[in-house]
Motif scaffolding. Structure first.
Motif, short mmCIF file in Angstrom:
data_model
loop_
_atom_site.label_atom_id
_atom_site.label_comp_id
_atom_site.label_asym_id
_atom_site.label_seq_id
_atom_site.Cartn_x
_atom_site.Cartn_y
_atom_site.Cartn_z
N ASP A 174 0.80 -1.22 0.00
CA ASP A 174 0.00 0.00 0.00
C ASP A 174 0.83 1.27 0.00
N TYR A 175 2.02 1.15 -0.45
CA TYR A 175 2.90 2.30 -0.47
C TYR A 175 3.12 2.71 -1.91
N PHE A 176 3.09 4.01 -2.18
CA PHE A 176 3.35 4.43 -3.56
C PHE A 176 4.34 5.58 -3.58
N GLU A 177 4.84 5.80 -4.77
CA GLU A 177 5.90 6.76 -4.93
C GLU A 177 5.51 7.74 -6.02
N ALA A 178 5.79 9.01 -5.81
CA ALA A 178 5.53 10.00 -6.84
C ALA A 178 6.85 10.68 -7.18
N ALA A 179 7.22 10.61 -8.43
CA ALA A 179 8.48 11.21 -8.85
C ALA A 179 8.19 12.52 -9.58
N VAL A 180 8.57 13.63 -8.97
CA VAL A 180 8.27 14.93 -9.55
C VAL A 180 9.51 15.52 -10.21
N LEU A 181 9.30 16.62 -10.94
CA LEU A 181 10.37 17.14 -11.78
C LEU A 181 11.36 18.03 -11.03
N ASN A 182 10.90 18.69 -9.99
CA ASN A 182 11.80 19.63 -9.32
C ASN A 182 11.44 19.78 -7.84
N PRO A 183 12.32 20.37 -7.07
CA PRO A 183 12.07 20.52 -5.63
C PRO A 183 10.83 21.36 -5.33
N GLY A 184 10.48 22.29 -6.24
CA GLY A 184 9.28 23.10 -6.03
C GLY A 184 8.04 22.22 -5.99
N GLN A 185 7.98 21.32 -6.95
CA GLN A 185 6.84 20.40 -6.99
C GLN A 185 6.86 19.48 -5.78
N GLN A 186 8.07 19.12 -5.40
CA GLN A 186 8.21 18.26 -4.22
C GLN A 186 7.57 18.94 -3.00
N ASP A 187 7.88 20.24 -2.85
CA ASP A 187 7.31 20.99 -1.72
C ASP A 187 5.79 21.07 -1.81
N GLU A 188 5.31 21.29 -3.03
CA GLU A 188 3.86 21.36 -3.20
C GLU A 188 3.18 20.10 -2.69
N LEU A 189 3.70 18.97 -3.13
CA LEU A 189 3.10 17.70 -2.72
C LEU A 189 3.28 17.50 -1.22
N ALA A 190 4.44 17.92 -0.73
CA ALA A 190 4.70 17.73 0.70
C ALA A 190 3.71 18.52 1.55
N ASN A 191 3.53 19.77 1.16
CA ASN A 191 2.67 20.63 1.97
C ASN A 191 1.20 20.21 1.94
N ASN A 192 0.84 19.49 0.89
CA ASN A 192 -0.55 19.09 0.77
C ASN A 192 -0.75 17.60 0.96
N ALA A 193 0.29 16.95 1.42
CA ALA A 193 0.26 15.49 1.49
C ALA A 193 -0.88 14.96 2.36
N SER A 194 -1.13 15.63 3.48
CA SER A 194 -2.15 15.07 4.37
C SER A 194 -3.52 15.08 3.69
N ASP A 195 -3.80 16.14 2.94
CA ASP A 195 -5.07 16.20 2.23
C ASP A 195 -5.15 15.12 1.15
N ILE A 196 -4.05 15.03 0.41
CA ILE A 196 -4.04 14.05 -0.68
C ILE A 196 -4.25 12.65 -0.13
N ARG B 201 5.54 8.57 -0.95
CA ARG B 201 6.90 9.12 -0.91
C ARG B 201 7.08 9.96 -2.16
N VAL B 202 7.69 11.11 -2.00
CA VAL B 202 7.88 12.00 -3.16
C VAL B 202 9.37 12.16 -3.42
N ARG B 203 9.71 12.00 -4.67
CA ARG B 203 11.12 12.15 -5.04
C ARG B 203 11.24 13.08 -6.22
N VAL B 204 12.42 13.65 -6.36
CA VAL B 204 12.69 14.48 -7.53
C VAL B 204 13.46 13.62 -8.53
N THR B 205 12.97 13.58 -9.76
CA THR B 205 13.69 12.77 -10.74
C THR B 205 14.92 13.52 -11.21
N ALA B 206 15.90 12.77 -11.70
CA ALA B 206 17.14 13.40 -12.17
C ALA B 206 17.00 13.76 -13.64
#
Ligand code: ZN
Length: 564
Positions: free
Chosen positions: A485-507, A523-528
């Motif tokens: 039941d664990y999933f991973e979201a790979a975002v493009l940059n740290p800005g997006q990472q923060d967005e997801l982080a700040n709204n994680a509880s709602d999501i 879990r949110v990661r920034v892709t290279a």
């Protein structure tokens, strides 16, 4: 060059009792003597330096002894024994077939066979490396071997039994000498050290024994070498320095890094070892042996297979307790495969590093990576924060990946600790936010598919009107379902990472409600951005190595390893 005698000669056994490491064999020989059941030809087979020639000489001396002891040992005092010990006995003839393998050599030996011994009962002919005899010499010898005079007894010795022709084999009683165990060698070296008035650390002798690979003669000659440069103070450190042996301390430290899942630490250690001049192949085969030793330490039944010195046994046992069988099986395989591929690899260092990374991926316990993960792991369900990294697929947090995983990712290799996610999930108190009235604590968590996850992910993004950045972030990445039941979201940059982080509880609250599963974790990661760069992530390294050595692909598939 005064009276120096090499230890292999000085401490050569003079009785069956003093032969090291061939107990059952010497007992059989003694019984044959006691019961007067001597064959006229023996074949002693076995690796070099394990006591074949020594036993042959003791045998020859014992059957000629005029006053043998009640234990059927030579008395070492009678005239015959004295002659043997002073190497002037006429009852023993040795031929080294490695250098004397012609028909003429055998003919002159046969001449000797006819003449009876002056004293004692038997004339003993020892032919060393008998497989080296030319075929003409073999044939010349065969008739004598078939019908020798009563006083003649042959002891043939060989390191390569399969090269001895069957007509010879069938006429001999065959004795197989085994490699001498490390423990037996260490005991004997300790005895020799005492005789030489030297002090020796058991671990130092252990290294010598390992280096000798089961041969006492080699062990003693290494011992002599060590004696001369340590002036009789044989320490572990002096031995590993002089014999260019890799300190097992390094293996302990590597194991530690691997158990922590700390790929960077393991790579730094590798660098340290390589820069002190050790060969990569040596390092990796040693590491494979180290894991193997840990494995045999885990169980009292297999502890007999453990050949490392008793003095560090406790340490092995303690470390072994931290490793699961499954981890050790995989670790041995990985290290061994690296060893096998090493020669053909064009980027050997990278292969070593890749192997260490793989090893680290087998383990991701909590504490070691918590700090690093803090930035990347944004959401943990209540009460499971410390447990999450162990449940995370091994590669996830350390290295950003170039591309999202496929929806059904390869199963992560091994979870090293006995802690299972299921247990942790069970202990987790229900999160009130994600448990609206209809989903009570009694409601079981339902499994869900990657498709369902994606659908609800998208539909949540659709509901976002004002939060345009969050919406973009969610739409630009695709959640990839891992296990449990664990999933991973790979975002493009740290800005997006923060967005997801700040709204994680709602999501998460939304997803848990929609998917009827309170265990969902993200879990949110920034892709290279990888184009045109040197391989940095393990996925890139993997691609890079595949180009060099396509066998790696097979390795990955065989172990169902993920590529990131
Ligand atoms: Zn005697």
């Amino acid at each position: 060059m005064d009276n120096y005698i090499v230890s292999a000669r000085k401490y050569r056994p003079s009785t069956f009792q003093s032969v090291v490491g061939q107990k059952s064999l010497t007992v059989t020989l003694k019984n044959a003597i006691q019961n007067n059941k001597l064959a006229h030809a023996y074949l002693f087979c076995g690796p070099r330096g394990v006591g074949k020639t020594s036993c042959a000489r003791i045998f020859a001396k014992t059957i000629n002894c005029l006053t043998p002891t009640p234990e059927s040992e030579a008395c070492n005092a009678c005239e015959s024994c004295t002659a043997f010990n002073e190497q002037r006995s006429y009852n023993i003839h040795e031929l080294d077939a490695a250098s004397n393998n012609s028909v003429e050599d055998i003919r002159s030996l046969i001449e000797q066979v006819r003449i009876p011994p002056p004293i004692g009962r038997y004339k003993v002919f020892i032919i060393d490396e008998v497989h080296m005899l030319s075929s003409a010499a073999f044939n010349a010898f065969l008739k004598t071997l078939e019908e020798p005079p009563r006083h003649a007894l042959f002891i043939l010795a060989t390191t390569e039994k399969h090269k001895v022709i069957p007509t010879i084999l069938s006429r001999c009683q065959i004795y197989d000498f085994s490699r001498i165990t490390i423990a037996d060698i260490v005991d004997h070296l300790q005895y020799v050290a005492q005789g030489e008035g030297a002090t020796a650390e058991p671990e130092a002798l252990n290294i010598i024994a390992q280096k000798a690979d089961g041969g006492m003669r080699d062990a003693l000659s290494i011992f002599d070498q060590v004696m001369s440069f340590t002036n009789g103070n044989i320490t572990y450190q002096a031995v590993i320095n002089n014999l260019n042996v890799l300190d097992y301390e390094y293996y302990f430290r590597l194991t530690e890094a691997v158990l922590e899942g700390n790929a960077r630490a393991s790579m730094l250690l590798l660098n340290e070892i390589l820069s002190s001049g050790f060969e990569g192949q040596h390092i990796i085969s040693g590491l494979a042996s180290h894991f193997r030793d840990l494995l045999v330490c885990k169980d009292a039944a297999t502890l007999v297979l453990f050949e490392v010195g008793a003095s560090i046994r406790e340490r092995y046992i303690a470390i072994a307790k931290q490793c699961s069988d499954a981890f050790l099986f995989k670790a041995i395989s990985l290290a061994n495969d690296c060893d096998l591929n090493y020669k053909t690899s064009r980027n050997k260092r990278l292969l070593l590093e890749l192997t260490l990374i793989r090893l680290c991926q087998l383990c991701r316990p909590a504490d070691a990576t918590a700090e690093e993960d803090k930035k990347k792991t944004l959401i943990e369900p209540v009460g499971t924060a410390t447990a999450t990294p162990a449940s995370v697929p091994p590669s996830a947090a350390h290295t950003p990946v170039a591309a999202p995983r496929p929806a059904a990712p390869a199963k992560p290799p091994v979870r090293p600790t006995s802690t299972s996610l299921k247990d942790l999930a069970g202990e987790k108190p229900p999160d009130p936010q994600s448990n609206p009235a209809q989903a009570t604590a009694a409601t079981p968590n339902l499994p869900f598919t990657a498709e369902a996850l994606l659908t609800h992910w998208k539909s949540y993004a659709e509901t976002l009107k004002a939060k345009i950045h969050l919406k973009n972030a969610m739409q630009s990445c695709k959640p990839v379902l891992q296990e449990n039941d664990y999933f991973e979201a790979a975002v493009l940059n740290p800005g997006q990472q923060d967005e997801l982080a700040n709204n994680a509880s709602d999501i998460l609250a939304f997803l848990r409600r929609e998917l009827k599963n309170t265990n969902i974790q993200m879990r949110v990661r920034v892709t290279a951005e990888t184009a045109g760069k040197l391989p940095v992530t393990s996925a890139e390294k993997y691609e890079y190595l595949i180009n060099i050595n396509p066998l790696l692909k097979q390795l990955r598939e065989e172990f169902s390893l993920s590529t990131d």
